[in-house]
Write a protein that holds these residues in place. Sequence first.
Motif, PDB file in Angstrom:
ATOM      1  N   LYS A  15       0.771  -1.306   0.119  1.00 51.73           N
ATOM      2  CA  LYS A  15      -0.120  -0.060  -0.278  1.00 51.73           C
ATOM      3  C   LYS A  15       0.651   1.220   0.069  1.00 51.73           C
ATOM      4  N   PRO A  16       0.669   1.813  -1.179  1.00 52.23           N
ATOM      5  CA  PRO A  16       1.557   3.347  -1.172  1.00 52.23           C
ATOM      6  C   PRO A  16       1.487   4.314  -0.131  1.00 52.23           C
ATOM      7  N   TYR A  17       2.241   5.664   0.559  1.00 54.50           N
ATOM      8  CA  TYR A  17       2.424   6.283   2.005  1.00 54.50           C
ATOM      9  C   TYR A  17       4.007   7.140   1.018  1.00 54.50           C
ATOM     10  N   SER A  18       4.312   7.687   1.656  1.00 52.94           N
ATOM     11  CA  SER A  18       5.277   8.584   1.699  1.00 52.94           C
ATOM     12  C   SER A  18       5.773   8.989   3.276  1.00 52.94           C
ATOM     13  N   PRO A  19       7.587   8.734   2.895  1.00 57.52           N
ATOM     14  CA  PRO A  19       7.515   9.066   4.426  1.00 57.52           C
ATOM     15  C   PRO A  19       7.583  10.110   5.307  1.00 57.52           C
ATOM     16  N   ALA A  20       7.922  10.373   6.527  1.00 54.71           N
ATOM     17  CA  ALA A  20       6.647  11.732   7.102  1.00 54.71           C
ATOM     18  C   ALA A  20       8.671  12.309   6.991  1.00 54.71           C
ATOM     19  N   ARG A  21       8.114  13.168   6.194  1.00 55.54           N
ATOM     20  CA  ARG A  21       9.191  14.635   5.961  1.00 55.54           C
ATOM     21  C   ARG A  21       8.804  16.022   6.904  1.00 55.54           C
ATOM     22  N   LEU A  22       9.674  16.935   6.711  1.00 51.71           N
ATOM     23  CA  LEU A  22      10.041  18.577   6.365  1.00 51.71           C
ATOM     24  C   LEU A  22      10.190  18.551   5.238  1.00 51.71           C
ATOM     25  N   TRP A  23       9.170  19.865   4.591  1.00 52.63           N
ATOM     26  CA  TRP A  23       9.636  19.944   3.374  1.00 52.63           C
ATOM     27  C   TRP A  23      10.201  21.698   3.292  1.00 52.63           C
ATOM     28  N   ARG A  24      11.169  22.024   3.608  1.00 49.66           N
ATOM     29  CA  ARG A  24      11.134  23.676   3.487  1.00 49.66           C
ATOM     30  C   ARG A  24      10.480  24.384   2.445  1.00 49.66           C
ATOM     31  N   GLN A  25      10.297  25.428   3.432  1.00 51.50           N
ATOM     32  CA  GLN A  25       9.015  26.580   2.792  1.00 51.50           C
ATOM     33  C   GLN A  25       9.556  26.733   1.063  1.00 51.50           C
ATOM     34  N   ARG A  26       8.359  27.119   0.391  1.00 53.79           N
ATOM     35  CA  ARG A  26       9.307  27.553  -0.964  1.00 53.79           C
ATOM     36  C   ARG A  26       9.734  28.672  -0.738  1.00 53.79           C
TER      37      ARG A  26
ATOM     38  N   ARG B 175       0.103   3.384   8.360  1.00 56.71           N
ATOM     39  CA  ARG B 175       0.675   4.378   7.838  1.00 56.71           C
ATOM     40  C   ARG B 175      -0.599   5.662   8.550  1.00 56.71           C
ATOM     41  N   ARG B 176      -0.383   6.359   8.563  1.00 56.56           N
ATOM     42  CA  ARG B 176      -1.567   8.208   8.825  1.00 56.56           C
ATOM     43  C   ARG B 176      -1.795   8.851   8.455  1.00 56.56           C
TER      44      ARG B 176
ATOM     45  N   GLU C 121       9.632   8.745  -6.924  1.00 51.92           N
ATOM     46  CA  GLU C 121       8.619   7.574  -6.806  1.00 51.92           C
ATOM     47  C   GLU C 121       9.624   6.234  -5.814  1.00 51.92           C
ATOM     48  N   MET C 122       8.700   5.538  -5.350  1.00 52.52           N
ATOM     49  CA  MET C 122       9.167   4.537  -4.163  1.00 52.52           C
ATOM     50  C   MET C 122       8.468   2.968  -5.367  1.00 52.52           C
ATOM     51  N   LEU C 123       8.960   2.311  -4.908  1.00 52.34           N
ATOM     52  CA  LEU C 123       8.179   0.899  -5.586  1.00 52.34           C
ATOM     53  C   LEU C 123       6.828   0.890  -5.138  1.00 52.34           C
ATOM     54  N   SER C 124       6.898   1.297  -3.766  1.00 46.93           N
ATOM     55  CA  SER C 124       5.706   1.458  -3.191  1.00 46.93           C
ATOM     56  C   SER C 124       4.348   2.138  -3.570  1.00 46.93           C
ATOM     57  N   ASP C 125       4.563   2.927  -4.627  1.00 48.73           N
ATOM     58  CA  ASP C 125       4.157   4.010  -5.053  1.00 48.73           C
ATOM     59  C   ASP C 125       3.204   3.742  -6.592  1.00 48.73           C
ATOM     60  N   SER C 126       3.539   1.794  -6.719  1.00 49.77           N
ATOM     61  CA  SER C 126       3.233   1.150  -7.785  1.00 49.77           C
ATOM     62  C   SER C 126       2.076   1.485  -8.019  1.00 49.77           C
TER      63      SER C 126
ATOM     64  N   SER D 213      -4.770   9.465  -3.532  1.00 51.58           N
ATOM     65  CA  SER D 213      -4.047   8.555  -3.721  1.00 51.58           C
ATOM     66  C   SER D 213      -2.994   8.432  -1.748  1.00 51.58           C
ATOM     67  N   ASP D 214      -3.211   7.399  -1.604  1.00 54.94           N
ATOM     68  CA  ASP D 214      -2.381   6.990  -0.544  1.00 54.94           C
ATOM     69  C   ASP D 214      -0.547   7.924  -0.216  1.00 54.94           C
ATOM     70  N   SER D 215      -0.313   7.639  -1.721  1.00 55.68           N
ATOM     71  CA  SER D 215       0.332   8.481  -1.552  1.00 55.68           C
ATOM     72  C   SER D 215       1.047   9.335  -1.523  1.00 55.68           C
ATOM     73  N   PHE D 216      -0.684  11.073  -1.555  1.00 60.97           N
ATOM     74  CA  PHE D 216      -0.707  11.776  -1.408  1.00 60.97           C
ATOM     75  C   PHE D 216      -1.213  12.064   0.004  1.00 60.97           C
ATOM     76  N   LEU D 217      -1.711  11.307   0.522  1.00 61.64           N
ATOM     77  CA  LEU D 217      -2.750  11.214   2.078  1.00 61.64           C
ATOM     78  C   LEU D 217      -2.351  10.328   2.931  1.00 61.64           C
ATOM     79  N   TYR D 218      -1.344   9.858   3.116  1.00 59.74           N
ATOM     80  CA  TYR D 218      -0.919   8.586   4.191  1.00 59.74           C
ATOM     81  C   TYR D 218       0.544   9.183   4.284  1.00 59.74           C
ATOM     82  N   ARG D 219       1.205   8.785   5.569  1.00 62.26           N
ATOM     83  CA  ARG D 219       3.117   9.107   5.986  1.00 62.26           C
ATOM     84  C   ARG D 219       2.963   7.722   7.086  1.00 62.26           C
ATOM     85  N   LYS D 220       4.544   7.996   6.900  1.00 62.23           N
ATOM     86  CA  LYS D 220       4.479   6.821   7.718  1.00 62.23           C
ATOM     87  C   LYS D 220       5.883   6.612   8.140  1.00 62.23           C
TER      88      LYS D 220
END
Length: 820
Positions: free
Chosen positions: A160-171, A392-393, A781-786, A813-820
């Motif tokens: 199941k897709p997810y994105s790693p929990a992260r801090l994303w520098r201000q644009r 996943r959160r 992409e990670m393979l889990s984003d398939s 998508s789960d990649s956009f909405l979930y963190r892990k």
Amino acid sequence: MQRLCWAAFLLVAFPLAANGQATDEAPANNQPSSKAGQGETPATDFQNTASQFLGKFCLDCHDSTDPEGDVRLDNLDVDLSVTETADSWNRIFNQVQFGEMPPEDETQPSADQRATFLRQLDHELTLHGRGFELDKKLLLPQFGNYIDHGKLFDGSVTEKPYSPARLWRQRPIIYDAIWGNAYGRAPWYSVKIGGTGNHLIARGPHKGKLMATRYFQDQKYANPFFEFVHHASGFTDYASIVADQSSLEALLVNAETMAQILTVGQKVRIVTQVKNKGSRTGNNEAMFVGGVTTTANEYRGRVPVIFNYIVKSAQPVTRDDFDQALDVAFALFLRRSPKQEEYEHYWRNVFQKNAELGNEMALQAVLIYVTLTPEFVYRMELGLGETDADGRRFLSPQELVYSLHYALHNKPAFGVDEIETIDVYTKQSEAPIQRTMTTPRPAWAAGHSALVKEMLAGKLKTRDDVERVVRQMLDARQNGWVTTHNRTYLSTTNPRILQFFREFFGYYKADEVFKDIDEFKKRDGFQQFVQGSASKLAYDTDSLILHILQEDKDVLKQLLTTNKVVSVYWNGKNDEQQVKRAGGAEKYRRTHPVQSYNLDPYEHAYDKDNHSDPQIRKNGQVFRAPAEQRCGILTQPSWLIAHSGNFDNDPVRRGKWIREKLLAGVVMDLPINVDAQIPDNEHQTLRERFQVVHESACWRCHKKMNPLGMPFEAYNHVGKWRATEQGQPVDASGSITLSHDDSLHQDVQNVLELMEALAESDLVRQSFIRHVFRYWMGRNEMLSDSQTLMAMDKAYVESGGSFKELLVALMTSDSFLYRK
């Protein structure tokens, strides 16, 4: 030369593996043992497993019998603590990673075999402090195409897709939007007394005289963030880009300024000139220059009442007053209320420890502290919602606001709720100046976005909520599709969409490529290219893309094959005064901007009644070029210029772009010891001069680029189509080879055949979708984003090529909405 080339390839270091994650299909006996993770695997075990791979795929060419390039792999040591040995294995890693070894005409390992070997080798190198941290580096912008393309789209990955929990520098552009108007400009006033102003002075020594005021703003801050663009990605907003030391230093300086503005006001310089006998008539608001000049500095602006109270109070600050001030500080900077432990922390560890410096300094210390917290510098995507069975959160409502809003906009998502403020002054200026200087609504008091209102109403919690608001955002009324220097992509509805295409194609860089416009005045086919042409051609391409997006049908195919062109700086009419200023009809024709598209302004003058194409009848700035001359964005002059050299075409750069952006391929960077120079010969065509790269030493890499780039020799290096070069018919033939899709491989005779073949390819469509994913997710992409990528592909195909549906599929998508 062959040996030198092979050595050069081995010297290039690209620390990355071909696959982002271990696969379920990988043999268990090829996985590192638990002891290996503790550094206890004997070297002989590694030697046995590595020798199986090398023996099957490499030793036919690199054993003791006449080894290719004098490189032997049958006698490699396995003691990776030895620098020379580790370097040798690193070079092997790179060759296998890039698919340079084994050669294409030899037996190839499967994707799983290649990935397993690379992971095991990386593991052994890591045990000796020489590994690559593959999973982390696979998320960096320069390593976007290293995961096996087939596995991303063949359905074999079921995680199941997810994105790693992260801090994303201000644009950077969002920091400007937050900071610039509210805190980042130092204003000053020019005041002229005794001229022809529009205010009558009512009192004082100049009573009865007229006064004129002008307001100026000077930028007084440095944006702490920088725009990093890696050539292999082209995208400017990856989450892996961090705030470095210089960023933190600039943030601190800006924070000090911000704290002062919010506590005592903005310092304003007032320069006053009084007309006297020595004054001269001038072309300005008060109609004179010179006179008696005085300069005064005042503080002005609206500051929060609670801040003003604390600064002016001679008594110790109470806890209730401090908590109220901290509420305001968090609302201004973090757009939320403090937590209980934060009240305690800022009171005891910040305010109280600075209280001996006075209330003003103590309060400013609190404000500076808040603006230097990670929450102010970064977008936080930790997944603060519920955790599912897979660990996943879901993003919290506030995280959803940031993610969705910043996906399409370059401005702050949150405004600031009403804060009671007061005007502050340090001097009593003339009434007209005071009226001008009054700020009834500070810039930081802008209202909330529609997404915030949805969140506050409790309507932004579920996937269905997300789809609803995303569709609303994408269906927002468009404010036109023509861009110019007065209305750039930043002014368009949902500007991040057009920004994606600018960064994906890279045509906006046309203005950065030097062209000798003085020399062009003497050359046929170049006289239309003048100062500013490159920027105008980029606006043409912006507008063409928006025109295609407005129709939203077969978007990628249209982008790659349309013969429409847009000329935003010509309305289709040949004004007599313009013709006269150009130097007559013939010169007007030769130098007209539509000549960049091989169009004659007289033949293509706009007449809505005579156009058979209804779209062109409706839009006077849209034209159709001959199909053999223009075929999509890659034949737009802006793209051709951006991917050219200063004085000639660049089939290598153009072919590399196609290989990486449309064919999901990888090309090794140029080794530092290779002098990539094409000989000058004014009697040869560029194709003829490029024959030198067909030597085997160079062709190993150039075969991936040149056949894709040579069809664009049908254009000169400012993007005008041509039939001849050096008095010879242009050879625009090329080929598509070495891709993940054998059915795509073919020879092409011209750019039209090339682009039509690419536009029909599933591989090209999927490669494009991968880039859409990277841009909006801020990572590779990670393979889990398939599953996400396949859902995006399905949504695009089933909707008839709708870019909107592609974005809806991604943002729900789960990649956009979930963190892990």
